[in-house]
Design a protein around this motif. Structure first.
Motif, PDB file in Angstrom:
ATOM      1  N   GLN A  33       0.697  -1.211  -0.134  1.00  0.00           N
ATOM      2  CA  GLN A  33       0.234  -0.011   0.148  1.00  0.00           C
ATOM      3  C   GLN A  33       0.931   1.391   0.087  1.00  0.00           C
ATOM      4  OE1 GLN A  33      -2.298  -1.057   3.616  1.00  0.00           O
ATOM      5  NE2 GLN A  33      -4.335  -1.659   2.491  1.00  0.00           N
ATOM      6  N   THR A  34       1.811   1.251   0.912  1.00  0.00           N
ATOM      7  CA  THR A  34       2.870   2.639   0.648  1.00  0.00           C
ATOM      8  C   THR A  34       3.980   2.882  -0.438  1.00  0.00           C
ATOM      9  OG1 THR A  34       3.311   1.934   2.813  1.00  0.00           O
ATOM     10  CG2 THR A  34       4.907   2.502   1.638  1.00  0.00           C
ATOM     11  N   ALA A  35       3.628   1.478  -1.636  1.00  0.00           N
ATOM     12  CA  ALA A  35       3.912   2.112  -2.708  1.00  0.00           C
ATOM     13  C   ALA A  35       3.620   2.125  -3.463  1.00  0.00           C
ATOM     14  CB  ALA A  35       5.585   0.035  -3.405  1.00  0.00           C
ATOM     15  N   LEU A  36       2.597   2.304  -3.668  1.00  0.00           N
ATOM     16  CA  LEU A  36       1.244   2.437  -4.453  1.00  0.00           C
ATOM     17  C   LEU A  36       0.825   4.188  -4.439  1.00  0.00           C
ATOM     18  CD1 LEU A  36      -1.038   1.370  -6.543  1.00  0.00           C
ATOM     19  CD2 LEU A  36      -2.103   0.833  -4.786  1.00  0.00           C
ATOM     20  N   ALA A  37       0.703   4.433  -2.650  1.00  0.00           N
ATOM     21  CA  ALA A  37       0.906   4.801  -2.635  1.00  0.00           C
ATOM     22  C   ALA A  37       1.647   6.354  -3.191  1.00  0.00           C
ATOM     23  CB  ALA A  37       0.245   6.119  -1.536  1.00  0.00           C
ATOM     24  N   GLN A  38       3.002   5.639  -2.333  1.00  0.00           N
ATOM     25  CA  GLN A  38       4.211   6.115  -3.767  1.00  0.00           C
ATOM     26  C   GLN A  38       3.568   7.015  -5.077  1.00  0.00           C
ATOM     27  OE1 GLN A  38       7.360   4.485  -2.036  1.00  0.00           O
ATOM     28  NE2 GLN A  38       7.256   5.803   0.174  1.00  0.00           N
ATOM     29  N   ALA A  39       3.945   5.117  -5.670  1.00  0.00           N
ATOM     30  CA  ALA A  39       3.815   6.094  -6.971  1.00  0.00           C
ATOM     31  C   ALA A  39       2.622   6.879  -7.714  1.00  0.00           C
ATOM     32  CB  ALA A  39       3.799   4.575  -7.567  1.00  0.00           C
ATOM     33  N   SER A  40       1.467   6.556  -6.984  1.00  0.00           N
ATOM     34  CA  SER A  40       0.416   6.793  -7.837  1.00  0.00           C
ATOM     35  C   SER A  40      -0.038   8.589  -6.888  1.00  0.00           C
ATOM     36  CB  SER A  40      -1.470   6.290  -7.195  1.00  0.00           C
ATOM     37  OG  SER A  40      -1.305   6.109  -5.935  1.00  0.00           O
ATOM     38  N   GLY A  41       0.690   8.680  -5.931  1.00  0.00           N
ATOM     39  CA  GLY A  41       0.382  10.009  -5.357  1.00  0.00           C
ATOM     40  C   GLY A  41      -0.318  10.457  -4.422  1.00  0.00           C
ATOM     41  N   ILE A  42      -1.388   9.029  -4.082  1.00  0.00           N
ATOM     42  CA  ILE A  42      -2.631   8.569  -3.275  1.00  0.00           C
ATOM     43  C   ILE A  42      -2.803   8.457  -2.172  1.00  0.00           C
ATOM     44  CG2 ILE A  42      -4.648   7.796  -2.968  1.00  0.00           C
ATOM     45  CD1 ILE A  42      -4.808   9.768  -5.568  1.00  0.00           C
ATOM     46  N   SER A  43      -2.796   8.822  -1.034  1.00  0.00           N
ATOM     47  CA  SER A  43      -2.368   8.860   0.540  1.00  0.00           C
ATOM     48  C   SER A  43      -2.867   7.355   0.673  1.00  0.00           C
ATOM     49  CB  SER A  43      -3.551   9.622   0.968  1.00  0.00           C
ATOM     50  OG  SER A  43      -4.403   9.092   1.372  1.00  0.00           O
ATOM     51  N   ARG A  44      -1.810   6.461   1.467  1.00  0.00           N
ATOM     52  CA  ARG A  44      -1.524   5.408   2.312  1.00  0.00           C
ATOM     53  C   ARG A  44      -2.799   5.223   2.319  1.00  0.00           C
ATOM     54  NH1 ARG A  44      -0.836   2.186   6.468  1.00  0.00           N
ATOM     55  NH2 ARG A  44      -0.750   0.801   6.190  1.00  0.00           N
ATOM     56  N   ARG A  45      -3.112   5.990   3.700  1.00  0.00           N
ATOM     57  CA  ARG A  45      -4.792   6.342   4.157  1.00  0.00           C
ATOM     58  C   ARG A  45      -5.807   5.793   3.470  1.00  0.00           C
ATOM     59  NH1 ARG A  45      -6.716   7.493   9.209  1.00  0.00           N
ATOM     60  NH2 ARG A  45      -8.588   8.361   9.411  1.00  0.00           N
ATOM     61  N   MET A  46      -6.478   6.774   1.956  1.00  0.00           N
ATOM     62  CA  MET A  46      -7.040   6.091   1.132  1.00  0.00           C
ATOM     63  C   MET A  46      -7.265   5.662   0.439  1.00  0.00           C
ATOM     64  SD  MET A  46      -9.424   7.879  -1.063  1.00  0.00           S
ATOM     65  CE  MET A  46     -10.054   9.485  -0.610  1.00  0.00           C
ATOM     66  N   ILE A  47      -6.025   4.834   0.639  1.00  0.00           N
ATOM     67  CA  ILE A  47      -6.047   2.891  -0.270  1.00  0.00           C
ATOM     68  C   ILE A  47      -5.971   2.331   1.294  1.00  0.00           C
ATOM     69  CG2 ILE A  47      -4.610   1.446  -0.771  1.00  0.00           C
ATOM     70  CD1 ILE A  47      -2.393   4.206  -2.567  1.00  0.00           C
ATOM     71  N   VAL A  48      -6.261   2.047   2.028  1.00  0.00           N
ATOM     72  CA  VAL A  48      -6.352   1.579   3.273  1.00  0.00           C
ATOM     73  C   VAL A  48      -7.859   1.760   2.923  1.00  0.00           C
ATOM     74  CG1 VAL A  48      -6.776   1.338   5.468  1.00  0.00           C
ATOM     75  CG2 VAL A  48      -4.274   1.225   4.365  1.00  0.00           C
ATOM     76  N   LEU A  50     -10.307   3.241   0.762  1.00  0.00           N
ATOM     77  CA  LEU A  50     -10.872   2.703  -0.396  1.00  0.00           C
ATOM     78  C   LEU A  50     -10.762   0.321  -0.802  1.00  0.00           C
ATOM     79  CD1 LEU A  50      -9.146   4.554  -3.491  1.00  0.00           C
ATOM     80  CD2 LEU A  50     -11.728   3.972  -2.728  1.00  0.00           C
ATOM     81  N   GLU A  51      -9.378   0.074   0.011  1.00  0.00           N
ATOM     82  CA  GLU A  51      -9.391  -1.139   0.120  1.00  0.00           C
ATOM     83  C   GLU A  51     -10.742  -2.032   0.956  1.00  0.00           C
ATOM     84  OE1 GLU A  51      -5.795  -3.035   0.087  1.00  0.00           O
ATOM     85  OE2 GLU A  51      -5.183  -2.264  -1.357  1.00  0.00           O
ATOM     86  N   GLY A  52     -11.020  -1.641   2.086  1.00  0.00           N
ATOM     87  CA  GLY A  52     -11.948  -1.537   3.076  1.00  0.00           C
ATOM     88  C   GLY A  52     -13.647  -1.133   2.669  1.00  0.00           C
ATOM     89  N   GLY A  53     -13.380  -0.383   0.694  1.00  0.00           N
ATOM     90  CA  GLY A  53     -14.887  -0.235   0.457  1.00  0.00           C
ATOM     91  C   GLY A  53     -15.257   0.633   1.523  1.00  0.00           C
ATOM     92  N   ASP A  54     -14.820   1.603   2.463  1.00  0.00           N
ATOM     93  CA  ASP A  54     -14.810   2.979   3.091  1.00  0.00           C
ATOM     94  C   ASP A  54     -14.603   4.209   2.877  1.00  0.00           C
ATOM     95  OD1 ASP A  54     -16.958   3.795   5.265  1.00  0.00           O
ATOM     96  OD2 ASP A  54     -14.791   3.302   6.476  1.00  0.00           O
ATOM     97  N   THR A  55     -14.764   4.730   1.606  1.00  0.00           N
ATOM     98  CA  THR A  55     -14.851   5.948   1.146  1.00  0.00           C
ATOM     99  C   THR A  55     -15.200   6.663  -0.345  1.00  0.00           C
ATOM    100  OG1 THR A  55     -12.769   7.906   1.302  1.00  0.00           O
ATOM    101  CG2 THR A  55     -12.330   5.653  -0.207  1.00  0.00           C
ATOM    102  N   ASN A  56     -15.123   7.696  -0.536  1.00  0.00           N
ATOM    103  CA  ASN A  56     -15.321   8.348  -1.969  1.00  0.00           C
ATOM    104  C   ASN A  56     -13.691   9.008  -2.274  1.00  0.00           C
ATOM    105  OD1 ASN A  56     -17.952   7.924  -1.710  1.00  0.00           O
ATOM    106  ND2 ASN A  56     -17.815  10.388   0.073  1.00  0.00           N
ATOM    107  N   ILE A  57     -14.320   8.564  -3.106  1.00  0.00           N
ATOM    108  CA  ILE A  57     -12.520   9.448  -4.744  1.00  0.00           C
ATOM    109  C   ILE A  57     -12.798   9.750  -5.610  1.00  0.00           C
ATOM    110  CG2 ILE A  57     -12.765   6.661  -5.648  1.00  0.00           C
ATOM    111  CD1 ILE A  57      -9.344   6.824  -5.187  1.00  0.00           C
TER     112      ILE A  57
END
Length: 189
Positions: A33-48, A50-57
């Motif tokens: 998740q950290t590597a994806l956050a760095q590669a995408s510029g999206i925060s790790r918290r947002m990725i967590v 999203l993977e938990g199905g609990d956010t808007n983007i």
């Protein structure tokens, strides 16, 4: 007005599949998740979340995640078990209850081609982030009148007419007219 994907109670939108697809694609690439956050510029918290199905983007953030994963936007948002090119998923909702964008389907192009059905309620607006160079949109208005704000100036498209432009620029859709405006949007890269 927001350009965020909203997560309604019914989960009949793209977020119904983003959680599963994001996790699966991330594991396939071997990214944390950290590597994806760095590669995408999206925060790790947002990725967590999203993977938990609990956010808007935003749609542009989904594009950035797909790009970082080496996947298409459609691969990130569509039903992984679907057997056809039909997607039929709500990808955006505006402030007006009539305002929404439905990703109808996608086919391979040089990179990707998407077919969308949009509707904007009176006074609603969708503001887009620029796509990468080489991306274009073809918009056909089927009802009402659409104002598209482009760098070279606004373009008004009435029902039965169309416009083609590069989407590698900031742009916005606005319904400044009475009633609901409906249009078909093709995105090609």
């Amino acid at each position: 007005m927001s350009n965020k994907v909203r997560s309604p109670e019914s989960r009949s939108d793209v977020l119904a599949f983003v959680s599963e697809n994001l996790r699966r694609l991330r594991h396939q690439t071997g990214m944390s998740q950290t590597a994806l956050a760095q590669a995408s510029g999206i925060s790790r918290r947002m990725i967590v979340n999203l993977e938990g199905g609990d956010t808007n983007i935003s749609l542009s953030s989904l594009d950035r995640l797909a790009e970082a994963l080496g996947a298409s936007f459609v691969a990130l948002v569509s039903d992984p078990n679907a057997q056809s090119k039909r997607i039929d998923a709500v990808a955006w909702r505006g402030q007006a209850c009539e305002s929404q964008a439905v990703l109808l389907g996608s086919v391979p192009a040089q990179r990707e081609a998407q077919l969308w059905a949009w509707s904007l309620g009176e006074g609603d607006r969708y503001e887009a982030q620029p796509d990468p160079m080489g991306w274009h949109e073809m918009v056909v208005v089927t009802q009402g009148c659409l104002l598209i704000e482009l760098q070279e100036g606004p373009v008004t498209v009435k029902a039965g007419d169309y416009v083609i432009y590069s989407s590698a620029q900031p742009y916005a859709y606005r319904n400044v007219f009475a009633g609901v405006t409906k249009f078909i949007r093709n995105v090609v890269a």
